[in-house]
Design an enzyme around this catalytic site. Structure first.
Site, PDB file in Angstrom:
ATOM      1  N   LYS A 169       0.836  -1.195   0.000  1.00 23.65           N
ATOM      2  CA  LYS A 169       0.000   0.000   0.000  1.00 23.65           C
ATOM      3  C   LYS A 169       0.878   1.254   0.000  1.00 23.65           C
ATOM      4  O   LYS A 169       1.838   1.352   0.768  1.00 23.65           O
ATOM      5  CB  LYS A 169      -0.907   0.015   1.232  1.00 23.65           C
ATOM      6  CG  LYS A 169      -2.003  -1.050   1.201  1.00 23.65           C
ATOM      7  CD  LYS A 169      -3.061  -0.736   0.154  1.00 23.65           C
ATOM      8  CE  LYS A 169      -4.195  -1.750   0.194  1.00 23.65           C
ATOM      9  NZ  LYS A 169      -5.253  -1.431  -0.778  1.00 23.65           N
ATOM     10  N   LYS A 188     -13.056  -8.086  -7.730  1.00 16.41           N
ATOM     11  CA  LYS A 188     -13.472  -8.540  -6.408  1.00 16.41           C
ATOM     12  C   LYS A 188     -14.914  -9.021  -6.483  1.00 16.41           C
ATOM     13  O   LYS A 188     -15.773  -8.341  -7.050  1.00 16.41           O
ATOM     14  CB  LYS A 188     -13.315  -7.405  -5.385  1.00 16.41           C
ATOM     15  CG  LYS A 188     -11.871  -6.935  -5.266  1.00 16.41           C
ATOM     16  CD  LYS A 188     -11.708  -5.758  -4.317  1.00 16.41           C
ATOM     17  CE  LYS A 188     -10.236  -5.352  -4.231  1.00 16.41           C
ATOM     18  NZ  LYS A 188     -10.018  -4.196  -3.343  1.00 16.41           N
TER      19      LYS A 188
END
Length: 322
Positions: free
Chosen positions: A108, A211
């Site tokens: 991240k 997703k």
């Protein structure tokens, strides 16, 4: 599919609160609603800030898994990447220890309140253990910021790809033209878009991150994967063990799978609703997971939160018939 009655869905609902090891997406407790359906378990975990029009798509995915048979798998194990939150570089080894055998790591970056130097240090700490690195900015950079950041982040090694470096499809397309040597992956530009195929039509990405829940279910994901015309990475939406199992089933049904998937996030929870497998040589076995009844009880959300989720399910359900 024909929708079950809303009362049946609510009767089968279990709301749990999963404590997390580290802050992720700004939270330290992950709440999800699980549906004990006739065909298996479904998971409704749309983040609280998502409004009903968007959250109802997540509910459709949960109902699909709970009430229908999922597509048959064509592989028995799925490669998964390590996921490194926006932690200090010194904390990276402890995070990576939860992903034994991982050959790829997603890091991240562009965390609000952090500097590019912190991103560089974090990526370098990961590269010291896992050379194949991808970064995820969650749309946090402008095009100019992304250019500067990605040049800096690739100074000491290539990136497998940069995931959602900018917020819009137009920005992704512009960045891809300016930095042709850094592959671009699209996540939010697919799952939060009215037209999930627009990113491909605009030639704004090289890889699609899909997703299950935000796209409306396994079948919807497989349909987009077939039509989008680029390699696919199946990823978690910070799912419990139930949602991870559904994601593994989706990845297992893809005709091709070129990249490690982001389905190894179970290690972020101190406790989960089921005993999960640890990666072996960087792979997770394909298996649908049912919660342990004792864990469902121990991890049950407080009554006020359970009532909040029940109201939310009813509100989102009403939109599925429109």
């Amino acid at each position: 599919m024909e929708l079950p009655a809303v009362d049946d869905v609510l009767d089968r609902l279990h709301v749990v609160a999963l404590p997390m090891r580290v802050r992720f997406r700004g939270i330290t407790v992950r709440e999800v609603a699980l549906i004990d359906g006739p065909a298996g378990w479904g998971e409704f975990g749309a983040f609280p800030e998502y409004q009903p029009p968007e959250a109802s798509v997540w509910l459709a995915a949960a109902i699909e898994a709970a009430y229908t048979e999922l597509p048959a798998p064509i592989r028995t194990r799925i490669p998964v990447n390590a996921t490194v939150p926006a932690v200090a570089a010194a904390d990276v080894p402890g995070v990576l220890a939860r992903f034994p055998g991982a050959r790829t790591a997603k890091v991240k970056v562009a965390e609000p309140g952090q500097a590019l130097d912190e991103d560089i240090a974090r990526v370098e700490a990961v590269r010291a253990q896992i050379p194949n690195v991808r970064v995820d900015a969650n749309g946090g950079w402008t095009v100019e910021q992304a250019v500067r950041a990605l040049i800096a982040l690739t100074r000491d090694g290539a990136l497998e790809y940069a995931e959602q470096p900018c917020a819009t499809v137009e920005e992704l397309a512009q960045l891809r033209r300016r930095l042709p040597d850094v592959p671009i992956a699209a996540d939010e530009s697919i799952r939060r878009a009215s037209d999930p195929l627009r990113v491909a039509q605009a030639r704004a990405a090289d890889i699609a991150v899909l997703k299950v829940a935000p796209l409306g279910g396994v079948r919807a994901l497989l349909d987009i994967a077939e039509r989008i015309g680029m390699p696919v990475v199946v990823s978690s939406a910070l799912d419990s063990a139930v949602g991870i199992g559904i994601g593994l089933r989706a990845a297992a049904a893809l005709p091709g799978l070129e990249h490690a998937c982001g389905l190894g996030t179970g290690g972020f929870f101190v406790e989960d609703v089921a005993q999960t497998s640890s990666p072996v040589d960087g792979y997770l076995p394909v298996a649908s997971l049912a919660p342990d009844p004792a864990r469902l009880t121990a991890l049950a959300a407080p009554a006020d939160r359970r009532d909040w989720w029940r109201r939310r399910v009813a509100d989102c359900y009403s939109r599925l018939n429109r």
